[in-house]
Motif scaffolding. Structure first.
Motif, PDB file in Angstrom:
ATOM      1  N   ASP A   1      -4.037  18.832 -48.625  1.00 32.54           N
ATOM      2  CA  ASP A   1      -3.051  17.772 -48.785  1.00 32.54           C
ATOM      3  C   ASP A   1      -1.643  18.285 -48.530  1.00 32.54           C
ATOM      4  N   ILE A   2      -1.346  19.440 -49.066  1.00 31.20           N
ATOM      5  CA  ILE A   2      -0.002  19.985 -48.925  1.00 31.20           C
ATOM      6  C   ILE A   2       0.313  20.287 -47.463  1.00 31.20           C
ATOM      7  N   ALA A   3      -0.657  20.904 -46.793  1.00 31.52           N
ATOM      8  CA  ALA A   3      -0.429  21.263 -45.392  1.00 31.52           C
ATOM      9  C   ALA A   3      -0.177  20.013 -44.554  1.00 31.52           C
ATOM     10  N   ARG A   4      -0.816  18.885 -44.937  1.00 31.02           N
ATOM     11  CA  ARG A   4      -0.652  17.649 -44.176  1.00 31.02           C
ATOM     12  C   ARG A   4       0.576  16.861 -44.639  1.00 31.02           C
ATOM     13  N   CYS A   5       1.159  17.306 -45.737  1.00 30.56           N
ATOM     14  CA  CYS A   5       2.254  16.575 -46.389  1.00 30.56           C
ATOM     15  C   CYS A   5       3.574  16.709 -45.627  1.00 30.56           C
ATOM     16  N   GLY A   6       4.551  15.986 -46.091  1.00 34.43           N
ATOM     17  CA  GLY A   6       5.881  16.028 -45.492  1.00 34.43           C
ATOM     18  C   GLY A   6       6.657  17.267 -45.891  1.00 34.43           C
ATOM     19  N   LYS A   7       7.861  17.352 -45.361  1.00 33.82           N
ATOM     20  CA  LYS A   7       8.717  18.512 -45.595  1.00 33.82           C
ATOM     21  C   LYS A   7       8.994  18.763 -47.063  1.00 33.82           C
ATOM     22  N   THR A   8       9.261  17.691 -47.791  1.00 36.82           N
ATOM     23  CA  THR A   8       9.663  17.826 -49.184  1.00 36.82           C
ATOM     24  C   THR A   8       8.672  18.654 -49.978  1.00 36.82           C
ATOM     25  N   ALA A   9       7.413  18.257 -49.899  1.00 37.54           N
ATOM     26  CA  ALA A   9       6.385  18.947 -50.659  1.00 37.54           C
ATOM     27  C   ALA A   9       6.270  20.403 -50.213  1.00 37.54           C
ATOM     28  N   LYS A  10       6.274  20.600 -48.906  1.00 34.69           N
ATOM     29  CA  LYS A  10       6.144  21.963 -48.394  1.00 34.69           C
ATOM     30  C   LYS A  10       7.284  22.849 -48.870  1.00 34.69           C
ATOM     31  N   ARG A  11       8.478  22.288 -48.849  1.00 36.46           N
ATOM     32  CA  ARG A  11       9.625  23.086 -49.254  1.00 36.46           C
ATOM     33  C   ARG A  11       9.523  23.444 -50.728  1.00 36.46           C
ATOM     34  N   ALA A  12       9.069  22.485 -51.523  1.00 40.05           N
ATOM     35  CA  ALA A  12       8.884  22.761 -52.943  1.00 40.05           C
ATOM     36  C   ALA A  12       7.934  23.942 -53.115  1.00 40.05           C
ATOM     37  N   PHE A  13       6.904  23.980 -52.292  1.00 39.70           N
ATOM     38  CA  PHE A  13       5.929  25.055 -52.404  1.00 39.70           C
ATOM     39  C   PHE A  13       6.449  26.376 -51.940  1.00 39.70           C
ATOM     40  N   GLU A  14       7.262  26.317 -50.920  1.00 38.40           N
ATOM     41  CA  GLU A  14       7.917  27.532 -50.483  1.00 38.40           C
ATOM     42  C   GLU A  14       8.662  28.152 -51.655  1.00 38.40           C
ATOM     43  N   ASN A  15       9.373  27.323 -52.371  1.00 39.56           N
ATOM     44  CA  ASN A  15      10.139  27.829 -53.503  1.00 39.56           C
ATOM     45  C   ASN A  15       9.237  28.420 -54.572  1.00 39.56           C
ATOM     46  N   VAL A  16       8.147  27.717 -54.847  1.00 34.06           N
ATOM     47  CA  VAL A  16       7.216  28.226 -55.845  1.00 34.06           C
ATOM     48  C   VAL A  16       6.680  29.588 -55.406  1.00 34.06           C
ATOM     49  N   LEU A  17       6.281  29.671 -54.165  1.00 34.26           N
ATOM     50  CA  LEU A  17       5.716  30.936 -53.668  1.00 34.26           C
ATOM     51  C   LEU A  17       6.757  32.047 -53.708  1.00 34.26           C
ATOM     52  N   ARG A  18       7.974  31.722 -53.256  1.00 37.33           N
ATOM     53  CA  ARG A  18       9.038  32.728 -53.276  1.00 37.33           C
ATOM     54  C   ARG A  18       9.246  33.249 -54.697  1.00 37.33           C
ATOM     55  N   ALA A  19       9.231  32.332 -55.655  1.00 33.76           N
ATOM     56  CA  ALA A  19       9.412  32.721 -57.053  1.00 33.76           C
ATOM     57  C   ALA A  19       8.290  33.656 -57.487  1.00 33.76           C
ATOM     58  N   MET A  20       7.079  33.288 -57.133  1.00 30.37           N
ATOM     59  CA  MET A  20       5.921  34.094 -57.518  1.00 30.37           C
ATOM     60  C   MET A  20       6.001  35.492 -56.895  1.00 30.37           C
ATOM     61  N   VAL A  21       6.355  35.526 -55.614  1.00 30.19           N
ATOM     62  CA  VAL A  21       6.463  36.814 -54.923  1.00 30.19           C
ATOM     63  C   VAL A  21       7.563  37.664 -55.552  1.00 30.19           C
ATOM     64  N   ASP A  22       8.688  37.029 -55.907  1.00 25.61           N
ATOM     65  CA  ASP A  22       9.785  37.754 -56.547  1.00 25.61           C
ATOM     66  C   ASP A  22       9.327  38.410 -57.835  1.00 25.61           C
ATOM     67  N   VAL A  23       8.646  37.620 -58.643  1.00 27.75           N
ATOM     68  CA  VAL A  23       8.165  38.131 -59.928  1.00 27.75           C
ATOM     69  C   VAL A  23       7.264  39.337 -59.702  1.00 27.75           C
ATOM     70  N   LEU A  24       6.352  39.190 -58.762  1.00 24.54           N
ATOM     71  CA  LEU A  24       5.429  40.289 -58.464  1.00 24.54           C
ATOM     72  C   LEU A  24       6.187  41.521 -57.984  1.00 24.54           C
ATOM     73  N   GLU A  25       7.129  41.284 -57.082  1.00 21.89           N
ATOM     74  CA  GLU A  25       7.851  42.407 -56.477  1.00 21.89           C
ATOM     75  C   GLU A  25       8.633  43.194 -57.515  1.00 21.89           C
ATOM     76  N   ARG A  26       9.212  42.482 -58.470  1.00 23.28           N
ATOM     77  CA  ARG A  26      10.013  43.151 -59.499  1.00 23.28           C
ATOM     78  C   ARG A  26       9.176  44.125 -60.333  1.00 23.28           C
ATOM     79  N   SER A  27       7.871  43.874 -60.397  1.00 19.89           N
ATOM     80  CA  SER A  27       6.993  44.747 -61.175  1.00 19.89           C
ATOM     81  C   SER A  27       6.448  45.919 -60.375  1.00 19.89           C
ATOM     82  N   LEU A  28       6.748  45.948 -59.080  1.00 22.68           N
ATOM     83  CA  LEU A  28       6.223  47.023 -58.245  1.00 22.68           C
ATOM     84  C   LEU A  28       7.096  48.266 -58.356  1.00 22.68           C
ATOM     85  N   SER A  29       6.473  49.418 -58.124  1.00 22.85           N
ATOM     86  CA  SER A  29       7.252  50.648 -58.172  1.00 22.85           C
ATOM     87  C   SER A  29       8.050  50.815 -56.875  1.00 22.85           C
ATOM     88  N   ALA A  30       7.414  50.540 -55.748  1.00 19.84           N
ATOM     89  CA  ALA A  30       8.104  50.661 -54.463  1.00 19.84           C
ATOM     90  C   ALA A  30       9.043  49.478 -54.263  1.00 19.84           C
TER      91      ALA A  30
END
Lengths: 198, 198
Positions: B116-145
């Motif tokens: 559904d998301i992949a077929r969705c409009g820009k709004t939804a996709k952009r919201a997900f981009e933000n969610v993913l970016r947030a998740m990646v940030d959190v993960l990255e902060r816990s990495l040693s490298a």
DNA sequence: TGTACATCAGTGAACGCGCGTTCACTGATGTAC
DNA sequence: TGTACATCAGTGAACGCGCGTTCACTGATGTAC
């Protein structure tokens, strides 16, 4: 016995082929029988000469992906030589390729329709289990570690392929989507021992 | 000004909440407005006092996941302490947990509704981009490298979480589903340097 | 405190559309002679 | 070779259902006096 012997089977295949493309692109509900039949140059009424119901067709579309040797056309653009010794890296590269990213219609349904599949009946799920097992097997055979760790790794690599593509397809920013594919490809190849640097 | 000031907002939130559960479980098309409204103890007619259309509601449901602080309830069962220093492994364990696997209704929509998301409009996709970016940030902060390699790894770990869950949910064999989650969790933790043995 | 009132949340009948499914019919095809 | 025929692929009108959306109306609530 009018109409040649292979006619029925041939038309049936054409319907399935078109249905797969449309389902991949728009999901189950957003595709009408009329559209599918039009793809085979027929009108909607004839559908029931070939399938019991729309759901029936759907199950067949999902079930025949990759399991039917005829259906390697799904991977057509995605040149993987299964007889080669390093199939592993080839599969990873093909799965996470730009081509697979763009060609939604001929995409792996695990990426295009995971929601539908999860909600589907046993038949479809079991078909997917088989597809996944096959993919994991192929990956594992290319790994150097042939022990339990290899099994785990092969599964993780498969998940990396699917997850990377799902995420890439859900992004609005094309650059981010490309970077995601690259990141997953790099890590997957590294995990498989098919690439020296991370 | 009849009805207290917060009434409208409160009911609206209740509708969104119920809609999110139903959409997660059955997708967009297979949920009727009547069902959604019934979840808020209302009848279907009142819907348009709160939203412009069904699609409108859908966009809102997708958009508010994780971005709105109020919506941490999505992760309620999934105890992650964001102030902790090792959030990374916590996120991974929570995401690939049996609980997240089973609780489809409160699931991450990237797993429940990726098509559904992949077929969705820009709004939804952009919201997900933000969610993913947030998740990646959190993960990255816990990495040693903390270099470029860390960025790549954090993205791969996120893909491993999403991919592992998507695959697990698509399996008919429960044991295989569990093993998949385990495999992905193990490799993800190893990748993050949060676990010594593979 | 009590009463009239304005506001707007909520109701449920009705509408219209799309689409899956059915069905009586048409017509193309291969066979029999 | 040609003609009659049986079979069945394909047609398209019709049906019925579900559901998104609209709308005139009801009634609950807080306010004014």
């Amino acid at each position: 016995m009018p109409y040649s012997a292979g006619h029925h089977a041939q038309v049936r295949k054409k319907i399935i082929q078109r249905a797969r493309q449309l389902f991949n692109r728009r999901g189950f509900e957003n595709v009408s029988l009329a559209e599918i039949m039009a793809g085979a140059s027929l009108t909607h009424g004839g559908f029931y000469k070939y399938f019991k119901s729309k759901s029936d067709l759907y199950a067949e579309v999902l079930g025949c992906f990759l399991t039917d040797p005829e259906w390697k056309s799904c991977w057509e653009g995605v040149h993987v030589d299964l007889s080669s010794t390093d199939v592993g890296p080839q599969v990873v590269r093909a799965y996470l390729s730009r081509q697979h990213f763009e060609d939604v219609e001929n995409s792996c349904p695990m990426v295009a329709l995971p929601g539908d599949i999860a909600r589907c009946g046993k038949t479809a799920k079991r078909a997917f289990e088989n597809v996944l097992r096959a993919m994991v097997d192929v990956l594992e055979r290319s790994l150097s570690a042939k022990d339990r760790r290899g099994h785990t790794r092969a599964r993780a690599i498969a998940a990396l392929c699917v997850g990377g593509m799902v995420l890439a397809r859900s992004m609005e920013d094309r650059t981010l989507a490309d970077e995601l594919r690259d990141a997953c490809m790099g890590v997957a190849l590294k995990l498989g021992g098919w690439k020296s640097s991370a």
